[in-house]
Design a protein around this motif. Structure first.
Motif, PDB file in Angstrom:
ATOM      1  N   TRP A  99       0.721  -1.258   0.143  1.00  0.00           N
ATOM      2  CA  TRP A  99       0.044   0.030  -0.089  1.00  0.00           C
ATOM      3  C   TRP A  99       0.967   1.257   0.043  1.00  0.00           C
ATOM      4  CZ3 TRP A  99      -4.826   0.429  -0.975  1.00  0.00           C
ATOM      5  CH2 TRP A  99      -5.824  -0.619  -0.879  1.00  0.00           C
ATOM      6  N   LYS A 100       0.316   2.158  -0.773  1.00  0.00           N
ATOM      7  CA  LYS A 100       1.191   3.561  -0.928  1.00  0.00           C
ATOM      8  C   LYS A 100       0.111   4.662  -0.660  1.00  0.00           C
ATOM      9  CE  LYS A 100       5.087   1.802  -3.186  1.00  0.00           C
ATOM     10  NZ  LYS A 100       4.761   0.485  -2.866  1.00  0.00           N
ATOM     11  N   HIS A 101       0.515   5.800   0.202  1.00  0.00           N
ATOM     12  CA  HIS A 101      -0.090   6.861   0.442  1.00  0.00           C
ATOM     13  C   HIS A 101       0.346   7.942  -0.429  1.00  0.00           C
ATOM     14  CE1 HIS A 101      -0.632  10.854   2.337  1.00  0.00           C
ATOM     15  NE2 HIS A 101      -1.841  10.459   2.389  1.00  0.00           N
ATOM     16  N   ILE A 102      -0.278   8.562  -1.563  1.00  0.00           N
ATOM     17  CA  ILE A 102       0.203   9.332  -2.309  1.00  0.00           C
ATOM     18  C   ILE A 102      -0.473  10.577  -2.292  1.00  0.00           C
ATOM     19  CG2 ILE A 102       0.545   9.673  -4.719  1.00  0.00           C
ATOM     20  CD1 ILE A 102       0.841   6.648  -5.197  1.00  0.00           C
ATOM     21  N   ALA A 103       0.207  11.844  -2.200  1.00  0.00           N
ATOM     22  CA  ALA A 103      -0.385  13.118  -2.219  1.00  0.00           C
ATOM     23  C   ALA A 103       0.115  13.704  -3.727  1.00  0.00           C
ATOM     24  CB  ALA A 103       0.127  13.951  -1.018  1.00  0.00           C
ATOM     25  N   HIS A 104      -0.741  14.314  -4.405  1.00  0.00           N
ATOM     26  CA  HIS A 104      -0.615  15.054  -5.790  1.00  0.00           C
ATOM     27  C   HIS A 104      -0.837  16.452  -5.421  1.00  0.00           C
ATOM     28  CE1 HIS A 104      -1.308  15.343 -10.440  1.00  0.00           C
ATOM     29  NE2 HIS A 104      -0.052  15.428  -9.792  1.00  0.00           N
ATOM     30  N   THR A 105       0.235  17.111  -5.437  1.00  0.00           N
ATOM     31  CA  THR A 105       0.000  18.577  -5.256  1.00  0.00           C
ATOM     32  C   THR A 105       0.286  19.638  -6.279  1.00  0.00           C
ATOM     33  OG1 THR A 105       2.449  18.853  -4.733  1.00  0.00           O
ATOM     34  CG2 THR A 105       1.077  18.028  -2.679  1.00  0.00           C
ATOM     35  N   LEU A 106      -0.354  20.811  -6.267  1.00  0.00           N
ATOM     36  CA  LEU A 106      -0.221  21.868  -7.158  1.00  0.00           C
ATOM     37  C   LEU A 106      -0.148  23.068  -6.325  1.00  0.00           C
ATOM     38  CD1 LEU A 106      -0.100  22.349 -10.237  1.00  0.00           C
ATOM     39  CD2 LEU A 106      -2.368  23.369  -9.863  1.00  0.00           C
ATOM     40  N   ASN A 107       1.058  23.753  -6.468  1.00  0.00           N
ATOM     41  CA  ASN A 107       1.325  25.027  -5.655  1.00  0.00           C
ATOM     42  C   ASN A 107       1.834  25.828  -6.747  1.00  0.00           C
ATOM     43  OD1 ASN A 107       1.651  26.990  -3.896  1.00  0.00           O
ATOM     44  ND2 ASN A 107       3.028  25.784  -2.555  1.00  0.00           N
ATOM     45  N   GLY A 108       1.233  26.931  -7.060  1.00  0.00           N
ATOM     46  CA  GLY A 108       1.651  27.829  -7.923  1.00  0.00           C
ATOM     47  C   GLY A 108       2.351  27.257  -9.255  1.00  0.00           C
ATOM     48  N   LEU A 109       3.707  27.309  -9.695  1.00  0.00           N
ATOM     49  CA  LEU A 109       4.233  26.840 -10.768  1.00  0.00           C
ATOM     50  C   LEU A 109       4.801  25.327 -10.700  1.00  0.00           C
ATOM     51  CD1 LEU A 109       5.807  30.057 -12.252  1.00  0.00           C
ATOM     52  CD2 LEU A 109       3.550  28.790 -13.026  1.00  0.00           C
ATOM     53  N   GLN A 110       4.413  24.666  -9.431  1.00  0.00           N
ATOM     54  CA  GLN A 110       5.152  23.195  -9.361  1.00  0.00           C
ATOM     55  C   GLN A 110       3.941  22.273  -9.165  1.00  0.00           C
ATOM     56  OE1 GLN A 110       8.479  22.230  -9.177  1.00  0.00           O
ATOM     57  NE2 GLN A 110       8.911  24.116  -9.937  1.00  0.00           N
ATOM     58  N   SER A 111       4.095  21.148  -9.867  1.00  0.00           N
ATOM     59  CA  SER A 111       3.241  19.926  -9.614  1.00  0.00           C
ATOM     60  C   SER A 111       4.090  18.979  -8.933  1.00  0.00           C
ATOM     61  CB  SER A 111       2.746  19.323 -10.947  1.00  0.00           C
ATOM     62  OG  SER A 111       2.096  18.286 -10.706  1.00  0.00           O
ATOM     63  N   GLY A 112       3.708  18.600  -7.654  1.00  0.00           N
ATOM     64  CA  GLY A 112       4.415  17.545  -6.901  1.00  0.00           C
ATOM     65  C   GLY A 112       3.834  16.265  -6.517  1.00  0.00           C
ATOM     66  N   VAL A 113       4.709  15.282  -6.155  1.00  0.00           N
ATOM     67  CA  VAL A 113       4.093  14.180  -5.615  1.00  0.00           C
ATOM     68  C   VAL A 113       5.206  13.409  -4.473  1.00  0.00           C
ATOM     69  CG1 VAL A 113       3.946  11.456  -6.302  1.00  0.00           C
ATOM     70  CG2 VAL A 113       3.699  13.322  -8.127  1.00  0.00           C
ATOM     71  N   ILE A 114       4.087  13.174  -3.489  1.00  0.00           N
ATOM     72  CA  ILE A 114       4.603  12.755  -2.081  1.00  0.00           C
ATOM     73  C   ILE A 114       4.075  11.396  -1.985  1.00  0.00           C
ATOM     74  CG2 ILE A 114       4.852  13.185   0.390  1.00  0.00           C
ATOM     75  CD1 ILE A 114       4.115  16.280  -0.432  1.00  0.00           C
ATOM     76  N   VAL A 115       5.067  10.226  -1.792  1.00  0.00           N
ATOM     77  CA  VAL A 115       4.718   8.995  -1.486  1.00  0.00           C
ATOM     78  C   VAL A 115       5.253   8.738  -0.228  1.00  0.00           C
ATOM     79  CG1 VAL A 115       5.339   6.513  -2.450  1.00  0.00           C
ATOM     80  CG2 VAL A 115       4.929   8.579  -4.039  1.00  0.00           C
ATOM     81  N   ASN A 116       4.294   8.045   0.683  1.00  0.00           N
ATOM     82  CA  ASN A 116       4.658   7.586   1.963  1.00  0.00           C
ATOM     83  C   ASN A 116       5.319   8.652   2.913  1.00  0.00           C
ATOM     84  OD1 ASN A 116       3.193   5.236   1.558  1.00  0.00           O
ATOM     85  ND2 ASN A 116       4.897   4.167   0.853  1.00  0.00           N
ATOM     86  N   GLY A 117       4.940   9.938   2.845  1.00  0.00           N
ATOM     87  CA  GLY A 117       5.439  11.009   3.303  1.00  0.00           C
ATOM     88  C   GLY A 117       6.893  11.814   2.939  1.00  0.00           C
ATOM     89  N   VAL A 118       7.240  11.151   1.779  1.00  0.00           N
ATOM     90  CA  VAL A 118       8.657  11.546   1.076  1.00  0.00           C
ATOM     91  C   VAL A 118       8.184  12.035  -0.163  1.00  0.00           C
ATOM     92  CG1 VAL A 118      10.982  10.770   0.563  1.00  0.00           C
ATOM     93  CG2 VAL A 118       9.832   9.650   2.544  1.00  0.00           C
ATOM     94  N   SER A 119       8.993  13.208  -0.580  1.00  0.00           N
ATOM     95  CA  SER A 119       8.834  13.957  -1.715  1.00  0.00           C
ATOM     96  C   SER A 119       9.312  12.828  -2.944  1.00  0.00           C
ATOM     97  CB  SER A 119       9.500  15.073  -1.696  1.00  0.00           C
ATOM     98  OG  SER A 119       9.547  15.639  -3.134  1.00  0.00           O
ATOM     99  N   ALA A 120       8.694  12.515  -3.945  1.00  0.00           N
ATOM    100  CA  ALA A 120       9.198  11.719  -4.914  1.00  0.00           C
ATOM    101  C   ALA A 120       9.464  12.760  -6.189  1.00  0.00           C
ATOM    102  CB  ALA A 120       8.111  10.711  -5.465  1.00  0.00           C
ATOM    103  N   GLY A 121       9.401  13.807  -6.087  1.00  0.00           N
ATOM    104  CA  GLY A 121       9.728  14.805  -7.248  1.00  0.00           C
ATOM    105  C   GLY A 121       8.799  15.655  -7.657  1.00  0.00           C
ATOM    106  N   SER A 122       9.034  16.842  -8.323  1.00  0.00           N
ATOM    107  CA  SER A 122       8.117  17.585  -8.746  1.00  0.00           C
ATOM    108  C   SER A 122       8.419  18.175 -10.219  1.00  0.00           C
ATOM    109  CB  SER A 122       8.149  19.062  -7.719  1.00  0.00           C
ATOM    110  OG  SER A 122       9.464  19.653  -8.037  1.00  0.00           O
ATOM    111  N   ILE A 123       7.769  18.776 -10.661  1.00  0.00           N
ATOM    112  CA  ILE A 123       7.651  19.200 -12.186  1.00  0.00           C
ATOM    113  C   ILE A 123       7.214  20.558 -12.313  1.00  0.00           C
ATOM    114  CG2 ILE A 123       5.307  18.354 -13.210  1.00  0.00           C
ATOM    115  CD1 ILE A 123       6.727  17.618 -15.529  1.00  0.00           C
ATOM    116  N   GLY A 124       7.919  21.331 -12.891  1.00  0.00           N
ATOM    117  CA  GLY A 124       7.856  22.878 -13.173  1.00  0.00           C
ATOM    118  C   GLY A 124       6.531  22.986 -14.277  1.00  0.00           C
TER     119      GLY A 124
END
Length: 131
Positions: A99-124
């Motif tokens: 099981w994975k907890h995934i958060a998909h975020t958008l903040n301004g000019l960054q789209s990010g992904v957090i998997v199990n509480g750890v940043s997996a990366g972001s895209i401008g």
């Protein structure tokens, strides 16, 4: 289609046509940020869309911008954005049966992904999102 209710969870049986639509009131036009969270588990190379947000027209027309998160055919998570052209970022494998907890975020000019509480990366992003 399941009409979403803010603050409540939903469950899908793994069917290929299931999706959850958030009510329009979920997005504040004055705010260009959001976080969508989900739990997922896969033990094969099944691909599929996990998160998809666009500013109009879903599912009939491609909008002027779209932010999405999906699992590709190799079982790896991909963060992507469309604004005239598609840009994607390949992230970690998520098809290990855990099981994975995934958060998909958008903040301004960054789209990010957090998997199990750890940043997996972001895209401008090429442009700021407008709801």
């Amino acid at each position: 289609t399941t009409q979403g209710v803010l603050g409540e969870a939903t469950h899908f049986n793994g069917g290929s046509q299931a999706f959850w639509r958030l009510p329009t009131s979920a997005f504040d036009p004055a705010d260009t940020s959001y976080t969508l969270e989900l739990f997922t588990r896969s033990s094969n190379s099944s691909q599929g869309l996990l998160s998809f947000v666009q500013n109009n027209g879903f599912p009939d027309t491609l909008s002027s911008w779209t932010n999405f998160l999906y699992v590709d055919s190799s079982g790896r998570l991909r963060n992507g954005y469309y604004h005239g052209s598609v840009q994607t970022q390949q992230l970690l494998a998520v098809n290990d049966g855990q099981w994975k907890h995934i958060a998909h975020t958008l903040n301004g000019l960054q789209s990010g992904v957090i998997v199990n509480g750890v940043s997996a990366g972001s895209i401008g992003l090429a442009a700021s999102v407008i709801f």
